[in-house]
Design an enzyme around this catalytic site. Structure first.
Site, PDB file in Angstrom:
ATOM      1  N   LYS A 123       0.329  -3.821   8.483  1.00  0.00           N
ATOM      2  CA  LYS A 123       0.730  -3.976   6.901  1.00  0.00           C
ATOM      3  C   LYS A 123       1.282  -5.363   6.833  1.00  0.00           C
ATOM      4  O   LYS A 123       2.087  -5.637   5.730  1.00  0.00           O
ATOM      5  CB  LYS A 123       1.611  -3.031   6.470  1.00  0.00           C
ATOM      6  CG  LYS A 123       1.108  -1.622   6.616  1.00  0.00           C
ATOM      7  CD  LYS A 123      -0.200  -1.506   5.887  1.00  0.00           C
ATOM      8  CE  LYS A 123      -0.226  -1.833   4.488  1.00  0.00           C
ATOM      9  NZ  LYS A 123      -1.819  -1.598   4.023  1.00  0.00           N
ATOM     10  N   SER A 212       5.238  -0.922   2.178  1.00  0.00           N
ATOM     11  CA  SER A 212       3.946  -0.988   2.197  1.00  0.00           C
ATOM     12  C   SER A 212       3.399   0.121   3.265  1.00  0.00           C
ATOM     13  O   SER A 212       2.225   0.778   2.837  1.00  0.00           O
ATOM     14  CB  SER A 212       3.395  -2.274   2.701  1.00  0.00           C
ATOM     15  OG  SER A 212       1.964  -2.402   2.598  1.00  0.00           O
ATOM     16  N   ARG A 331      -2.803  -2.140  -2.888  1.00  0.00           N
ATOM     17  CA  ARG A 331      -2.606  -1.123  -3.525  1.00  0.00           C
ATOM     18  C   ARG A 331      -0.986  -0.957  -4.035  1.00  0.00           C
ATOM     19  O   ARG A 331      -0.088  -1.716  -3.369  1.00  0.00           O
ATOM     20  CB  ARG A 331      -2.674   0.419  -3.079  1.00  0.00           C
ATOM     21  CG  ARG A 331      -1.861   0.473  -1.623  1.00  0.00           C
ATOM     22  CD  ARG A 331      -1.561   1.899  -1.236  1.00  0.00           C
ATOM     23  NE  ARG A 331      -3.154   2.506  -0.748  1.00  0.00           N
ATOM     24  CZ  ARG A 331      -3.381   2.358   0.515  1.00  0.00           C
ATOM     25  NH1 ARG A 331      -2.775   1.845   1.600  1.00  0.00           N
ATOM     26  NH2 ARG A 331      -4.603   3.048   0.859  1.00  0.00           N
ATOM     27  N   THR A 332      -0.636  -0.491  -5.432  1.00  0.00           N
ATOM     28  CA  THR A 332       0.728  -0.638  -5.801  1.00  0.00           C
ATOM     29  C   THR A 332       1.751  -0.128  -4.865  1.00  0.00           C
ATOM     30  O   THR A 332       1.367   1.125  -4.549  1.00  0.00           O
ATOM     31  CB  THR A 332       0.562  -0.158  -7.281  1.00  0.00           C
ATOM     32  OG1 THR A 332      -0.263  -0.868  -8.049  1.00  0.00           O
ATOM     33  CG2 THR A 332       2.100  -0.387  -8.097  1.00  0.00           C
ATOM     34  N   HIS A 333       2.858  -0.526  -4.634  1.00  0.00           N
ATOM     35  CA  HIS A 333       3.792  -0.108  -3.672  1.00  0.00           C
ATOM     36  C   HIS A 333       4.461   1.053  -4.503  1.00  0.00           C
ATOM     37  O   HIS A 333       4.845   0.866  -5.853  1.00  0.00           O
ATOM     38  CB  HIS A 333       4.691  -1.106  -3.345  1.00  0.00           C
ATOM     39  CG  HIS A 333       4.114  -1.829  -2.342  1.00  0.00           C
ATOM     40  ND1 HIS A 333       4.774  -3.042  -1.712  1.00  0.00           N
ATOM     41  CD2 HIS A 333       2.924  -2.057  -1.497  1.00  0.00           C
ATOM     42  CE1 HIS A 333       4.089  -3.613  -0.817  1.00  0.00           C
ATOM     43  NE2 HIS A 333       2.921  -2.943  -0.901  1.00  0.00           N
TER      44      HIS A 333
END
Length: 366
Positions: A123, A212, A331-333
């Site tokens: 990540k 993340s 992607r949105t955390h």
């Protein structure tokens, strides 16, 4: 009268010469036809077996062509001394090189153990570095993660080499498996393969990286406990649970000390995950320098995708569409309480300071 006698004597001789010439000419044509028929009948199957783009003169690569030329030589040409025959070129043709790169499947060269590895971190942006660097014509990389030095080491180096793409002498072979960085045995195993291996580590603010990491896990296992529950043994006292992998990965200095037992610091290049988003060309320029490559990947290769929130590659010549990373990237955390974030920043600060001192660079994560 004399003329008639002379004509009657010469004519049969002329006919005999004509018949002889025709006989020889017909025989010559027949032999030539039989020779060429034999050549193409015997090589009709062997010729296509030569793989596209194989270097001329490579062992076993042009057997059909060599037999064909050999037979043509014996049928149509006088013998030539061996040292007078031109040596075949071992280099692939330029048009074959470009065609193979455009198709993404290089079919000449040899499979070699990697010269460079992207060893971490999860990540952090390892997929972006791999996809960006592999557009360089002198880099060939495995698309998937082999996990050889952590999960598949018992399968042996021959198995590992078999996974690699074909490369020519001037190209670098690469692969990326970010879990290597936190695998205790990985440095020793990679060193035993080659102590000259170049290593790339993509690092990111450890708090952001942990969030993340959790977000990715949550997308696969929606029933797991909350981030706060996993991150702390005792939230009220701020006791962080370092046994949780998402937390432990971000303690970069602990893992780096293990690597420095087997590799010199100059063999390890650290990429900033944050700058990879804000200045991808600059980060890739430094990666190219580290690998000893000409700076071919520049600003002209990137554009910022506002929907995803990170840079993508502009439309390559071989495609009608720009190339962005997969749906799982960007992607949105998960929203985390600010107090939790501050506690984790305090926890990581001493580890970060030591890491910055060790690598000689402040990544400014505070």
């Amino acid at each position: 009268m004399a003329y008639r006698v002379l004509s009657s004597r010469v004519a049969p001789s002329s006919h005999r010469l004509s018949r002889g010439f025709l006989c020889i000419f017909t025989l010559s044509l027949s032999v030539t036809y039989l020779c060429y028929s034999h050549i193409f009948r015997s090589d009709a199957v062997t010729m296509p077996s030569q793989r596209f783009g194989e270097p001329l003169g490579a062992p076993g690569s042009n057997a059909g062509a060599k037999r064909l030329l050999h037979k043509l030589h014996h049928c149509t040409s006088p013998r030539v001394a061996p040292d007078a025959r031109p040596a075949p070129s071992a280099a692939p043709r330029a048009r074959d090189y470009k065609a193979a790169n455009a198709s993404g499947a290089q079919r000449y060269g040899n499979k070699k153990l990697p010269n460079a590895l992207i060893v971490g971190v999860k990540k952090g942006g390892t997929r972006a570095v791999l996809e960006f660097i592999r557009i360089h014509p002198d880099v060939r990389a495995v698309g998937t993660e082999p996990h050889f030095f952590d999960r598949n080491y018992d399968k042996g180096l021959d198995w590992y080499r078999g996974l690699m793409p074909r490369t020519i002498e001037s190209q670098i072979t690469m692969e990326k498996t970010p879990s290597y960085f936190v695998t205790h045995e990985a440095p020793r195993r990679i060193s035993s393969m080659s102590r000259n291996t170049k290593l790339i580590v993509v690092v990111r603010n450890p708090v952001t990286r942990a969030i993340s990491d959790y977000t990715q896990t949550l997308s696969k296992k929606p029933d797991i406990p909350s981030f706060e529950e996993l991150a702390f043994k005792n939230r009220s006292e701020g006791e962080v649970d370092t046994s949780w992998n998402a937390i432990r990965i971000g303690m970069y200095i602990l893992h780096l000390e293990n690597w420095l037992q087997y590799f010199h610091l100059s063999q390890i290049h650290f990429v900033s995950g944050e700058r990879l988003i804000t200045d991808p060309a600059g980060e890739l320029g430094r990666v190219q320098d580290f690998l000893g490559l000409k700076r071919i990947i520049t600003d002209k290769h990137f554009y910022f995708n506002r929907t995803k929130g990170f840079p993508c590659l502009k439309k390559p010549e071989s495609s009608s569409q720009p190339r962005c990373l997969g749906k799982s990237k960007g992607r949105t955390h998960v929203q985390i309480d600010q107090e939790v974030i501050e506690q984790l920043r305090d926890f990581y600060r001493p580890f970060n300071v030591k890491f910055f001192e060790m690598v000689g660079h402040d990544f400014r994560w505070d």
